[in-house]
Enzyme design. Structure first.
Site, short mmCIF file in Angstrom:
data_model
loop_
_atom_site.label_atom_id
_atom_site.label_comp_id
_atom_site.label_asym_id
_atom_site.label_seq_id
_atom_site.Cartn_x
_atom_site.Cartn_y
_atom_site.Cartn_z
N ASP A 23 3.73 0.07 -3.87
CA ASP A 23 5.12 0.49 -3.93
C ASP A 23 5.51 0.84 -5.37
O ASP A 23 5.22 0.08 -6.29
CB ASP A 23 6.02 -0.63 -3.40
CG ASP A 23 7.44 -0.15 -3.11
OD1 ASP A 23 7.66 1.07 -3.01
OD2 ASP A 23 8.33 -1.02 -2.98
N SER A 28 6.87 -7.34 -7.11
CA SER A 28 6.76 -8.02 -5.82
C SER A 28 6.19 -9.42 -6.04
O SER A 28 6.78 -10.21 -6.76
CB SER A 28 5.89 -7.19 -4.87
OG SER A 28 5.85 -7.77 -3.59
N MET A 58 1.70 -6.94 -4.66
CA MET A 58 0.73 -6.41 -3.71
C MET A 58 1.09 -4.98 -3.31
O MET A 58 2.26 -4.60 -3.33
CB MET A 58 0.69 -7.29 -2.45
CG MET A 58 0.05 -8.65 -2.65
SD MET A 58 -0.13 -9.57 -1.09
CE MET A 58 1.51 -10.27 -0.93
#
Length: 380
Positions: free
Chosen positions: A323, A200, A320
């Site tokens: 996931d 990400s 962040m």
């Protein structure tokens, strides 16, 4: 803790005000000034030393890319780009991330977005994460490990504490051998291996570092989820393809996955890998976002957990949130998989890797520069 001091840069007086108002609503943020072009931004950064800068891309006098390049060379600061949802805006945004921008937020409806409040939460989150990354770096959270060690040989506390100032060097353990678990028989054939990767914030630059170091004869396809909105992943894939020995492409529905190719999930679509007729192929859906993400790393990993007679390797890099951890847990529960997780020392944001480490699903914790070498050794 003192407030995060932000400099807002945009050539539109309306956008400067609205962005400033959004940020000022958060009690942890303080807009210390505004700039109407890149040149003014550089001058005010030198004078005010903000914690974070928001920087529009399209501006007169000096545009956002020119200002960013100047800042990174003379006065490096965390920069959050504000980008338009256009092909040109996407290309410029990918270039900005290469130059060192922390992350970006899209204007929902063009240069003057009356509906900018749609991305208010995302903007605040990015600014806070950028400031946190800057503070981590200041307190010594970016020292590089001397060599790659399997996670079981590293001390991973139950709760990750803020990094402490560097201490005197300690003796380095003997190099560890990283290899596929002996209980997993290695299969042969073009469709018997698969690498999956999730990332990400900080991911585009990390992907460039990894994919450009992988040889053209890499013996497996690489399925990738990079958190990005629609319209940006195609530009990212094209840029990475131009720099890499392997092929890099934005994956299409039903596409058969081939060794030596990296497939990036399109923004706005979940990416699943399915199998049939002895082949692996892509399936794209627009089901509801998972924990706010579409594409979602968990969705990709969960789909791979259902594949049979496949040797699997999973990588989680900077980003962040968490996931990928649930999906990796499911992969571990349903079959053999070897995981590589980016070490804190090289992460822009340590959220996703930290979650995997704390969940006990990280087989190898590896600084970014070492990931390609470790991956190739595992597959060969």
């Amino acid at each position: 803790m003192s407030k995060i001091r932000v400099l807002v840069t945009d050539d539109s007086a309306f956008m400067r005000k609205v962005i400033s108002d959004i940020l000022s609503e958060d009690p942890d943020l303080e807009v210390i000034d505004r700039a109407k072009n890149g040149l003014e931004c550089i001058e005010k950064c030198s004078k005010l030393q903000p914690d974070v800068v928001t920087l529009d891309i399209e501006m007169p006098v000096m545009d956002g890319l020119q200002a960013l390049e100047k800042l990174m060379s003379t006065n490096p600061l965390p920069v959050v780009m504000i980008s338009s949802l256009t092909k040109e805006g996407a290309d410029a945004t990918i270039r900005a991330l290469e130059l060192g921008a922390f992350d970006f937020v899209t204007k929902p409806s063009g240069p003057i977005s009356l509906d900018i409040h749609k991305v208010a939460d995302r903007l605040i989150q990015c600014v806070k994460a950028a400031a946190l990354a800057k503070r981590r770096k200041k307190i010594g959270g970016t020292g590089v490990l001397p060599r790659t060690l399997p996670v079981k040989e590293q001390v991973v506390p139950k709760t990750i504490q803020p990094a402490k100032p560097a201490s005197p060097p300690v003796p380095t353990p003997a190099p560890a051998v990283v290899s596929t678990p002996p209980s997993v028989p290695r299969r042969s054939g073009a469709n018997s291996r698969l690498v999956v990767l999730g990332t990400s914030t900080g991911g585009p630059k990390a992907l460039q570092k990894v994919l450009t170091a992988i040889p053209a004869n890499f013996p497996a396809p690489i399925a990738i989820v990079q958190h990005m909105p629609a319209g940006f992943t195609k530009s990212l894939a094209q840029r990475l393809d131009s720099l890499s020995q392997i092929r890099v492409t934005e994956v299409q529905e039903g596409e058969v996955l081939q060794p030596g190719t990296a497939y990036i999930a399109p923004g706005g679509y979940h990416f699943e890998v399915r199998q049939g007729s002895g082949k692996l192929y892509a399936h794209l859906t627009q089901e509801e976002p998972r924990a706010g993400h579409r594409p979602s790393v968990d969705v990709l990993f969960e789909s791979v957990s259902r594949l049979t007679n496949i040797d699997k390797w999973a990588i989680i890099m900077t980003g962040m949130g968490n996931d990928g951890t649930k999906g990796l847990q499911l992969m571990k529960q349903t079959g053999a998989v070897t995981s590589i997780v980016e070490d804190e020392s090289t992460c822009v944001v340590f959220g996703m890797p930290r979650a995997a480490i704390q969940a006990g699903v990280a087989d190898n914790v590896v600084p970014l520069d070492n990931i390609p070498e470790v991956l190739c050794k595992l597959l060969h």
